[in-house]
Design a protein around this motif. Structure first.
Motif, PDB file in Angstrom:
ATOM      1  N   SER A 176       0.820  -1.213   0.000  1.00 14.88           N
ATOM      2  CA  SER A 176       0.000   0.000   0.000  1.00 14.88           C
ATOM      3  C   SER A 176       0.856   1.266   0.000  1.00 14.88           C
ATOM      4  CB  SER A 176      -0.952  -0.048   1.205  1.00 14.88           C
ATOM      5  OG  SER A 176      -0.797   1.063   2.026  1.00 14.88           O
ATOM      6  N   GLY A 177       1.998   1.226   0.704  1.00 19.46           N
ATOM      7  CA  GLY A 177       2.887   2.390   0.716  1.00 19.46           C
ATOM      8  C   GLY A 177       3.495   2.645  -0.655  1.00 19.46           C
ATOM      9  N   GLU A 178       3.895   1.573  -1.336  1.00 18.64           N
ATOM     10  CA  GLU A 178       4.478   1.726  -2.670  1.00 18.64           C
ATOM     11  C   GLU A 178       3.451   2.254  -3.661  1.00 18.64           C
ATOM     12  OE1 GLU A 178       7.927  -1.656  -3.122  1.00 18.64           O
ATOM     13  OE2 GLU A 178       5.900  -2.357  -2.696  1.00 18.64           O
ATOM     14  N   VAL A 179       2.195   1.807  -3.484  1.00 14.17           N
ATOM     15  CA  VAL A 179       1.139   2.294  -4.370  1.00 14.17           C
ATOM     16  C   VAL A 179       0.994   3.811  -4.205  1.00 14.17           C
ATOM     17  CG1 VAL A 179      -1.347   2.274  -4.773  1.00 14.17           C
ATOM     18  CG2 VAL A 179      -0.131   0.121  -4.485  1.00 14.17           C
ATOM     19  N   SER A 180       1.006   4.269  -2.955  1.00 18.12           N
ATOM     20  CA  SER A 180       0.886   5.708  -2.718  1.00 18.12           C
ATOM     21  C   SER A 180       2.036   6.449  -3.400  1.00 18.12           C
ATOM     22  CB  SER A 180       0.917   6.000  -1.215  1.00 18.12           C
ATOM     23  OG  SER A 180      -0.156   5.369  -0.573  1.00 18.12           O
ATOM     24  N   ARG A 181       3.256   5.889  -3.260  1.00 17.57           N
ATOM     25  CA  ARG A 181       4.394   6.572  -3.858  1.00 17.57           C
ATOM     26  C   ARG A 181       4.289   6.590  -5.388  1.00 17.57           C
ATOM     27  NH1 ARG A 181       8.521   3.468  -1.370  1.00 17.57           N
ATOM     28  NH2 ARG A 181       7.106   3.358   0.419  1.00 17.57           N
ATOM     29  N   LEU A 182       3.817   5.475  -5.954  1.00 15.88           N
ATOM     30  CA  LEU A 182       3.617   5.404  -7.406  1.00 15.88           C
ATOM     31  C   LEU A 182       2.642   6.499  -7.856  1.00 15.88           C
ATOM     32  CD1 LEU A 182       3.672   3.823 -10.200  1.00 15.88           C
ATOM     33  CD2 LEU A 182       1.621   2.644  -9.358  1.00 15.88           C
ATOM     34  N   ARG A 183       1.521   6.594  -7.144  1.00 17.62           N
ATOM     35  CA  ARG A 183       0.480   7.532  -7.563  1.00 17.62           C
ATOM     36  C   ARG A 183       0.959   8.974  -7.478  1.00 17.62           C
ATOM     37  NH1 ARG A 183      -4.505   4.565  -4.467  1.00 17.62           N
ATOM     38  NH2 ARG A 183      -4.869   2.935  -6.019  1.00 17.62           N
ATOM     39  N   ARG A 184       1.839   9.235  -6.495  1.00 11.35           N
ATOM     40  CA  ARG A 184       2.326  10.609  -6.361  1.00 11.35           C
ATOM     41  C   ARG A 184       3.211  11.014  -7.539  1.00 11.35           C
ATOM     42  NH1 ARG A 184       4.614  10.111  -0.625  1.00 11.35           N
ATOM     43  NH2 ARG A 184       2.920   8.780   0.117  1.00 11.35           N
ATOM     44  N   LYS A 185       3.721  10.004  -8.273  1.00  9.89           N
ATOM     45  CA  LYS A 185       4.567  10.311  -9.429  1.00  9.89           C
ATOM     46  C   LYS A 185       3.737  10.537 -10.686  1.00  9.89           C
ATOM     47  CE  LYS A 185       8.031   7.145  -7.997  1.00  9.89           C
ATOM     48  NZ  LYS A 185       8.382   5.781  -8.371  1.00  9.89           N
ATOM     49  N   ILE A 186       2.462  10.172 -10.641  1.00  4.17           N
ATOM     50  CA  ILE A 186       1.621  10.225 -11.835  1.00  4.17           C
ATOM     51  C   ILE A 186       0.590  11.347 -11.686  1.00  4.17           C
ATOM     52  CG2 ILE A 186       0.006   8.926 -13.286  1.00  4.17           C
ATOM     53  CD1 ILE A 186       1.283   6.367 -12.296  1.00  4.17           C
ATOM     54  N   GLY A 187       0.419  12.136 -12.738  1.00  2.89           N
ATOM     55  CA  GLY A 187      -0.658  13.129 -12.742  1.00  2.89           C
ATOM     56  C   GLY A 187      -1.849  12.520 -13.439  1.00  2.89           C
ATOM     57  N   MET A 188      -2.988  12.514 -12.758  1.00  2.49           N
ATOM     58  CA  MET A 188      -4.136  11.772 -13.280  1.00  2.49           C
ATOM     59  C   MET A 188      -5.319  12.705 -13.538  1.00  2.49           C
ATOM     60  SD  MET A 188      -5.046   8.523 -13.801  1.00  2.49           S
ATOM     61  CE  MET A 188      -6.632   8.028 -14.459  1.00  2.49           C
ATOM     62  N   VAL A 189      -5.851  12.646 -14.768  1.00  2.81           N
ATOM     63  CA  VAL A 189      -7.099  13.357 -15.074  1.00  2.81           C
ATOM     64  C   VAL A 189      -8.188  12.304 -15.163  1.00  2.81           C
ATOM     65  CG1 VAL A 189      -8.317  14.834 -16.710  1.00  2.81           C
ATOM     66  CG2 VAL A 189      -5.845  15.099 -16.389  1.00  2.81           C
ATOM     67  N   PHE A 190      -9.080  12.280 -14.169  1.00  7.73           N
ATOM     68  CA  PHE A 190     -10.111  11.249 -14.152  1.00  7.73           C
ATOM     69  C   PHE A 190     -11.265  11.634 -15.067  1.00  7.73           C
ATOM     70  CE2 PHE A 190      -7.991  11.079 -10.041  1.00  7.73           C
ATOM     71  CZ  PHE A 190      -7.624   9.756  -9.979  1.00  7.73           C
ATOM     72  N   GLN A 191     -11.835  10.594 -15.689  1.00 10.07           N
ATOM     73  CA  GLN A 191     -12.979  10.831 -16.571  1.00 10.07           C
ATOM     74  C   GLN A 191     -14.149  11.430 -15.780  1.00 10.07           C
ATOM     75  OE1 GLN A 191     -14.226   7.269 -18.591  1.00 10.07           O
ATOM     76  NE2 GLN A 191     -15.472   8.366 -20.081  1.00 10.07           N
ATOM     77  N   ASP A 192     -14.307  10.969 -14.534  1.00  7.46           N
ATOM     78  CA  ASP A 192     -15.401  11.491 -13.706  1.00  7.46           C
ATOM     79  C   ASP A 192     -14.901  12.516 -12.679  1.00  7.46           C
ATOM     80  OD1 ASP A 192     -13.974   9.584 -12.429  1.00  7.46           O
ATOM     81  OD2 ASP A 192     -15.679   8.423 -11.725  1.00  7.46           O
ATOM     82  N   PHE A 193     -13.819  13.194 -13.008  1.00  9.26           N
ATOM     83  CA  PHE A 193     -13.306  14.350 -12.252  1.00  9.26           C
ATOM     84  C   PHE A 193     -12.732  14.025 -10.874  1.00  9.26           C
ATOM     85  CE2 PHE A 193     -16.508  17.279 -14.635  1.00  9.26           C
ATOM     86  CZ  PHE A 193     -15.931  16.901 -15.824  1.00  9.26           C
ATOM     87  N   ARG A 194     -13.575  13.442  -9.969  1.00 13.23           N
ATOM     88  CA  ARG A 194     -13.131  13.110  -8.616  1.00 13.23           C
ATOM     89  C   ARG A 194     -12.495  14.285  -7.894  1.00 13.23           C
ATOM     90  NH1 ARG A 194     -11.389   6.904  -9.083  1.00 13.23           N
ATOM     91  NH2 ARG A 194     -12.971   6.369 -10.606  1.00 13.23           N
ATOM     92  N   LEU A 195     -13.217  15.385  -7.872  1.00 18.29           N
ATOM     93  CA  LEU A 195     -12.771  16.525  -7.057  1.00 18.29           C
ATOM     94  C   LEU A 195     -13.330  16.355  -5.664  1.00 18.29           C
ATOM     95  CD1 LEU A 195     -13.361  19.306  -9.714  1.00 18.29           C
ATOM     96  CD2 LEU A 195     -11.166  18.669  -8.729  1.00 18.29           C
TER      97      LEU A 195
END
Ligand SMILES: Nc1ncnc2c1ncn2[C@@H]1O[C@H](COP(=O)(O)OP(=O)(O)OP(=O)(O)O)[C@@H](O)[C@H]1O
Ligand SMILES: Nc1ncnc2c1ncn2[C@@H]1O[C@H](COP(=O)(O)OP(=O)(O)OP(=O)(O)O)[C@@H](O)[C@H]1O
Ligand SMILES: [Mg+2]
Ligand SMILES: [Mg+2]
Lengths: 302, 228, 228, 302
Positions: free
Chosen positions: B71-90
């Protein structure tokens, strides 16, 4: 350099966590009112139960300390034998106080206790009362055994103690204690359960938000800590209010009872209130922490 | 940078969204993901972002098998990626500024840093005026641009955009595409799923065409290829 | 059917979304609403649907001033209109079938009636397979088509579609536009806001062009008019 | 035709409302557990308080019925005067029972009450006790006034009644009643408040859904009725459980106390339990209805 960075990160995270907890508490104001109210009710009942137990104990011990064994001696014993018996009684372990009551003193005491009706005793031809030893014991539960052993002493006619009444009183205090203990445990568990359910509710209403935060790369702890702080804060607020309510209520009760029903003796406030205060505060925090940890553990898995 | 090895994704309700997909995305690429509605584009993207795990096969990111990440590695991975979600997720309870700042906050950026970066990034998507609004008070296209701003604010090595121009008018779409183009030139990999055939045809980048969960085409400087 | 008389809408946070709009929409019309992001298209639509009330001016529907409607009258008005929301607004705890059925349930339709109409309408948008899924398990385009199915199921006299093809590929968009065209031919008025310039240019219907809350153009059989 | 359509519409709507309420209750299972738990706690405390009040009343009335005025006559009155005084006393309004106790009977009673120690009275030269009338009164609060009036009768030596003790006991029962009443009212309000807060929470978590439903053309009532049903059902479930808990607990208590402390007298179950049962059930539904109506009224405006 790296350690400094970590400290900054930690500080930022703590700052963020406290801010999030505060925001969440303000935002869910009404919901939190409910939670705090439930905690207050639980803790007030808990505090009330503790006070009842303490007062029951106090009452019981005041009764117990009044309970004595009366050892009535056979009539016409000479002074030496009377003293000997006294020595033998005093040698028995487990006694608090041994007092010799001569038959003359016994009559005087009886006259005093008869008060107005003492006239009845005026015309007695001879003193019908025996010499006696009045004994206070250390442990009330030993009283029956001790009485039996005194009965076997030579020169002893009869041994009396408040058998029926004392046993019944002991049973009552036993039941009061047992019921209160059960109540305290049940309510403590209930409060933990309620906090857990509340934090779970808070987690559920923010499930969407939490999901988004995770997708933004927030770690589990980043998300968990605010809920933990929230739970502890709710418990603390509830506990503080409960402490205030219990203190106020008890002091008010003491005051009113003192005026209205002076013959009822309650434990005086200061001694009791501090211990109740500490117990309730600790329990509030414990309830909050345990409740939120349960919910966090169960509902905030990755 | 990213490799898919025989990846299949069958959702819990037995829907086969991806079937035996193998592909390789190199660092610095600009890649379009096209295909009809329900073809599996979003699913493919979710696998890279570890929002979903593959039912079969492996997904590698920078040589590491992300399927096995903690789970920690997943968080670190996601912080490296900029994501534009189709359903926004604001985050509905945070203002536009706070929403964007959040992507920096999770990386532990200093508050000074955040205070500077937020208005700058919002200006890039043309939303400087809306900095203190809540998402619910924005138009569809404005929300979409907030999501784009959030994706680019922490200079990620990879931007994944799932239909980032669905709610934007052609002119604004054009601006956003120019922005992505510039970011791509500075070395950032960009993966973008889209239905905008005109944008795909104009930009002449690599195009991966999905249909019913299978890769039906993979061309450098390709076009959308309308059926009609 | 619908008249706007000098309508302005200034949101609570002082954002002027519509300024002095006057227009008339006749029964049976097919109308495109175009304009850049944030121009006020969704706001104009929300005024017809009484989701918002105008700050100034009057909106008339079938000769009645809907600004003054009681809550009961508003409900009755909405039941006559089929609405495709830009942000979908599907009930997350209901299946696709239940979501669509809901639009009939509020009109008090019999259960028999509902049971027949739901699969029929879903088939029209190509989603027969997804009837028992929850919205969260659908792709963006599939959700959008559920919303379209919900809007058309109770044969409304007016369909208002706010960017109904934003998440659809060109082929599926074409299908949906054909569906709308057919519904329009049977007498239903259709108002559709969109950024799809190709659809607008192809269909040659009335086009109202908004910009910064003002009507900048209103042409019969118009085109999108790209700035670039 | 039109009426039939309306009926169908109404039936469909009611069917929908009940289904929605049921779905919402299943979906918010844990949340509802919390609510029901709170209602149970409130109602159990309420039921407990009612039982305490009832028992206190019972106890008080058993005490009160024991309280008597003793009118002691002057010594050496002739039989006629004694009877005359008796007639005068019996003519006073507000009395329940008047009994003549001759000095001989009084001595016998005293001997009987002395039990083992009766030997003390064996050697009395003459009976020192006076003749007396023992009087039970209808209203305990009148006792002081009546006693005073008897004191003025010629031939009356002294008038006695349990002054200090009775007054204190009356005060205790007064306080028990007052506190219980306050507790009952506070808890009732608290329960209503909690239900309102809960329904409000349920409304808030479904705010999104409600908004969408309104946009689909659902009327206010269409949206409100399920919440109302939910509130009433929660109140009812809580009340039924509380009734079960209180019944079981009281019956258990009665049984245990009978074995353990036979000298404590409680109100026998059947009479009490039915009334408590009815009160709790009614209150549960009332709480549920009121709570949900408040929330619906405040938070489901158009
Ligand atoms: N969470 C989920 N659970 C179950 N099925 C899902 C889930 N998400 C998507 N699906 C299904 O998987 C298939 C592929 O969905 P996906 O979202 O990848 O499509 P897409 O290519 O992004 O389509 P669109 O262009 O409409 O967004 C669809 O049939 C969809 O219904
Ligand atoms: N609820 C609201 N509160 C405050 N401001 C709003 C609200 N809704 C929209 N706005 C503002 O009003 C303006 C017009 O918004 P509207 O949603 O009508 O635009 P739009 O033409 O639909 O744009 P898009 O194509 O991006 O959907 C925008 O500037 C937006 O920020
Ligand atoms: Mg998609
Ligand atoms: Mg819009």
């Amino acid at each position: 350099m790296k350690i400094a960075g970590c400290t900054t990160l930690l500080l930022n995270t703590m700052f963020y966590a406290c801010r999030e907890a505060a925001i969440s508490m303000v935002r869910n104001f009404w919901m939190n009112i409910v939670v705090v109210f439930v905690i207050i009710v639980s803790l007030v009942i808990l505090g009330g139960a503790i006070l009842v137990v303490l007062n029951a104990d106090y009452f019981a011990s005041s009764l117990e300390s009044d309970v004595e064994i009366s050892v009535f001696l056979k009539p016409d014993l000479d002074q030496n034998t009377v003293l000997e018996i006294g020595e033998r009684i005093k040698d028995t372990p487990g006694l608090l106080e041994v007092e010799y009551i001569s038959k003359e003193r016994a009559l005087e005491q009886m006259k005093a206790s008869f008060g107005e009706r003492a006239g009845i005793l005026k015309n007695l031809e001879q003193n019908p009362l025996p010499d006696a030893y009045r004994i206070k014991v250390k442990d009330v539960n030993q009283i029956a055994a001790l009485a039996q052993s005194f009965e076997k002493f030579p020169g002893v006619d009869k041994v009396r103690y408040g058998q029926g009444l004392l046993e019944q009183l002991l049973l009552v205090t036993y039941w009061v204690r047992l019921l209160s203990m059960a109540l305290v445990i049940a309510l403590g568990l209930a409060a933990v359960f309620l906090i857990a359910a509340t934090i779970r509710m808070s987690v559920l209403t923010r499930q969407n938000e939490i999901g988004i935060m995770k997708l933004m790369g927030a770690t589990n702890w980043y998300i968990r800590v605010p809920f933990f702080i929230e739970g502890v804060m709710l418990g603390l607020i509830g506990a503080i209010t409960a402490v205030a309510v219990v203190s106020w209520g008890y002091m008010e009760l003491l005051q009113r009872l003192e005026v209205a029903v002076p013959f009822i003796n309650l434990v005086p406030e200061t001694a009791v209130l501090t211990s109740v205060l500490v117990v309730l505060l600790g329990l509030g925090v414990l309830i909050g922490a345990t409740g939120s940890l349960i919910s966090i553990h169960r509902f905030l898995r990755v | 940078m990213i490799q898919f090895y025989n990846v299949s994704k069958i959702y819990k309700n037995k829907v086969p969204a991806l079937l035996d997909v193998t592909l390789r995305i190199k660092k610095g690429e600009f890649l379009f993901l096209v295909g009809p509605s329900g073809a599996g584009k979003s699913t493919l993207i979710k696998l890279i972002y570890r929002e979903e795990v593959p039912s079969r096969g492996q997904v590698m990111f920078n040589g590491k098998n992300i399927t096995r990440f903690s789970s920690g590695e997943v968080s670190r991975l996601r912080r490296k990626i900029g994501m534009v979600f189709q359903d926004f997720r604001l985050l509905p309870n945070k203002t536009v500024a706070e929403n964007i700042a959040f992507a920096l906050e999770v990386t532990g950026a200093s508050r000074e840093n955040i205070r500077q970066a937020v208005p700058l990034t919002l200006a890039k998507v043309g939303l400087a005026k809306k900095i203190d609004q809540y998402p619910a008070k924005l138009s569809g296209g404005e929300q979409q641009r907030v999501v784009i701003a959030r994706a680019i604010i922490n200079n990620p090595v990879l931007i994944i955009a799932d239909e980032p121009t669905g709610n934007l008018d052609p002119d604004t779409s054009g601006e956003i595409m120019k922005l992505f183009q510039n970011i791509n030139r500075s070395g950032t990999t960009i993966i973008m799923s889209t239905h905008a055939w005109d944008i795909v045809d104009r930009m002449k980048h690599r195009v991966i065409r999905l249909k019913n969960g299978k890769v039906e085409g993979d061309e450098d400087s390709g076009v959308y290829n309308l059926a009609t």
